[in-house]
Design a protein around this motif. Structure first.
Motif, PDB file in Angstrom:
ATOM      1  N   GLU A 216       0.522   4.947  -0.715  1.00  0.00           N
ATOM      2  CA  GLU A 216       1.865   4.045  -1.438  1.00  0.00           C
ATOM      3  C   GLU A 216       2.725   3.600  -0.782  1.00  0.00           C
ATOM      4  N   ASN A 217       2.751   3.609   0.788  1.00  0.00           N
ATOM      5  CA  ASN A 217       3.267   2.656   1.733  1.00  0.00           C
ATOM      6  C   ASN A 217       2.835   1.459   2.216  1.00  0.00           C
ATOM      7  N   GLU A 218       1.689   1.477   1.985  1.00  0.00           N
ATOM      8  CA  GLU A 218       1.236   0.237   2.022  1.00  0.00           C
ATOM      9  C   GLU A 218       0.809  -0.416   1.228  1.00  0.00           C
ATOM     10  N   ARG A 219       1.489   0.131  -0.567  1.00  0.00           N
ATOM     11  CA  ARG A 219       1.692  -0.684  -1.368  1.00  0.00           C
ATOM     12  C   ARG A 219       3.222  -1.763  -1.305  1.00  0.00           C
ATOM     13  N   LEU A 220       3.515  -0.301  -1.005  1.00  0.00           N
ATOM     14  CA  LEU A 220       5.709  -1.196  -1.428  1.00  0.00           C
ATOM     15  C   LEU A 220       5.806  -2.081   0.315  1.00  0.00           C
ATOM     16  N   LEU A 221       4.876  -2.150   1.244  1.00  0.00           N
ATOM     17  CA  LEU A 221       4.826  -3.138   2.132  1.00  0.00           C
ATOM     18  C   LEU A 221       4.198  -4.125   1.262  1.00  0.00           C
ATOM     19  N   HIS A 222       3.392  -4.500   0.475  1.00  0.00           N
ATOM     20  CA  HIS A 222       2.312  -5.387   0.103  1.00  0.00           C
ATOM     21  C   HIS A 222       3.614  -5.793  -1.450  1.00  0.00           C
ATOM     22  N   GLU A 223       4.088  -4.962  -2.026  1.00  0.00           N
ATOM     23  CA  GLU A 223       5.023  -5.797  -2.173  1.00  0.00           C
ATOM     24  C   GLU A 223       5.766  -5.673  -2.016  1.00  0.00           C
TER      25      GLU A 223
END
Length: 414
Positions: A216-223
């Protein structure tokens, strides 16, 4: 972030955010992939430690009973351990091309063989053996599932494939090898097995939640990164035409003029549509937008790469509602008029919207560096004055500014 993780994070980010089922399935797949990856990365040291323990147990038992079965058991454990280590290396190469379930199941088969081998240690026991030897065998049975928990429980099928045969061996030892208190031993064994199973499940669930948070953190960083990139693009790009906007043009042009070398001639061309209001009023705003897009494309297509200034970085720009600007590098000032005529003829070719043909008209003002000025503001003033002089002549022409500020025009026929 590792390349594989980046790819999977992009896969997650590409899922429809409104499709919760797809999001959940993708996250679960990524969790399983990382669990299997971490297990394969950490389990080799566990296997080596287990082999050392098996040597210690075999040596202690052999000194007591000196049975050939002990030697056979340790040879089998050695072969099995090195075979598993080699197979782990093969699976690590396959894990990017195979599903995590497939890789996990294949490794679980080797864990089942290892569990059976460890469970077979009860065959070394006998009620007539010294109590110390019997305790060593029992402690080994008790310890192995717990000792392997930190690596095997990452993927529960592997943990149970390894532990169930040992648990079965423990129950068999409790019933047949301690007849005086076999019921008590069986009950204690069942309680111990349940406790170890609970520990393994909790460890696995906690690890899953940790990995899910990481994803989830990686997805947020990607977004956030994608959003920042989009904001950066919007800050420097005209959303309608895709050309640079005024801010982008001014920053690039200012830097270029500061680095202007002796002998360089730069032509700043300011292009303004003459009949844009008529297009909007008569044909509608959709026609006006299409005219601007077509005009921007024609400017770009008819500007030769050798003339453009750092074409990939600084092409034409839209700096107003119907106003465009572009910088050209020319060898001599005499080249500016043929260039201006070519651009004028290209952008004023007939256009069509919903079957209605019309002829666009533009006024072009041109200023030269270093002839007219060396700063962008001054060049813009000269080009703007020349452009309005072209409009005063009826438009559909270009005017090259001259020094002093009183520009005279060179007109291309409509």
């Amino acid at each position: 972030m590792p390349t594989g993780n980046r790819k999977r994070t992009k896969l997650l980010a590409s899922c429809d955010p409104h499709d919760e089922h797809a999001q959940t399935a993708t996250i679960e797949q990524m969790v399983q992939q990382r669990l299997v990856r971490q297990m394969l990365a950490s389990v080799q040291s566990t296997l080596v430690a287990g082999l050392v323990v098996s040597y210690a147990v075999a040596l202690a038992v052999y000194r007591t009973i000196q049975s050939d079965y002990v030697l056979l058991w340790i040879v089998a454990m050695t072969a099995l351990t090195f075979g598993r280590i080699g197979y782990i290396r093969l699976l690590r190469k396959k894990q990017n091309s195979s599903s995590p379930e497939c890789v996990g199941r294949q490794y679980a088969l080797t864990s089942l063989l290892a569990g059976l081998a460890w469970a077979s240690i009860i065959l070394l026991d006998h009620p007539d053996h010294p109590i110390a030897t019997r305790l060593l065998i029992l402690i080994t049975l008790l310890a192995m599932p717990v000792a392997s928990l930190s690596s095997n429980a990452m993927y529960r099928p592997v943990f149970y494939a390894f532990s169930v045969p040992i648990f079965a061996g423990m129950l068999a030892w409790s019933w047949w090898f301690s007849p005086e208190v076999n019921i008590e031993f069986v009950l204690i064994s069942i309680g111990y097995i349940a406790l170890v199973a609970v520990m393994a499940n909790r460890y696995n669930e906690n690890l899953k939640r940790s990995i899910q948070r990481d994803i989830e953190n990686e997805r947020l960083l990607h977004e956030v990164s994608s959003m920042n990139a989009e904001l950066q693009r919007l800050a420097y790009e005209d959303p309608l035409t895709g050309l640079s906007n005024r801010r982008s043009f001014e920053e690039s042009a200012t830097e270029l003029l500061q680095r202007l070398r002796g002998g360089d001639v730069i032509a700043l061309m300011l292009i303004d549509m003459d009949n844009f209001k008529w297009i909007n009023d008569s044909l509608g705003h959709a026609a006006g937008d299409e005219a601007l897009v077509t005009l921007s494309r024609r400017i770009d297509e008819n500007s030769r790469l050798t003339e453009m200034i750092a074409h990939t970085q600084m092409g034409a720009a839209r700096i107003g509602g119907d106003e465009f600007i572009v910088l050209y590098r020319i060898a001599t000032e005499s080249e500016v008029e043929p260039l201006a005529k070519r651009i004028l003829d290209a952008v004023t070719a007939p256009m069509s919207f919903d079957g209605i043909d019309y002829e666009p008209s533009v006024s072009i003002g041109i200023a030269l560096a270093p002839t007219h000025a060396m700063t962008l503001d001054e060049l813009l003033k000269h080009a703007d004055t020349a452009m309005y002089q072209a409009k005063s002549r009826g438009g559909h022409c270009y005017v090259v500014a001259k020094v002093p500020m009183e520009p005279t025009g060179t007109q291309a026929s409509a």
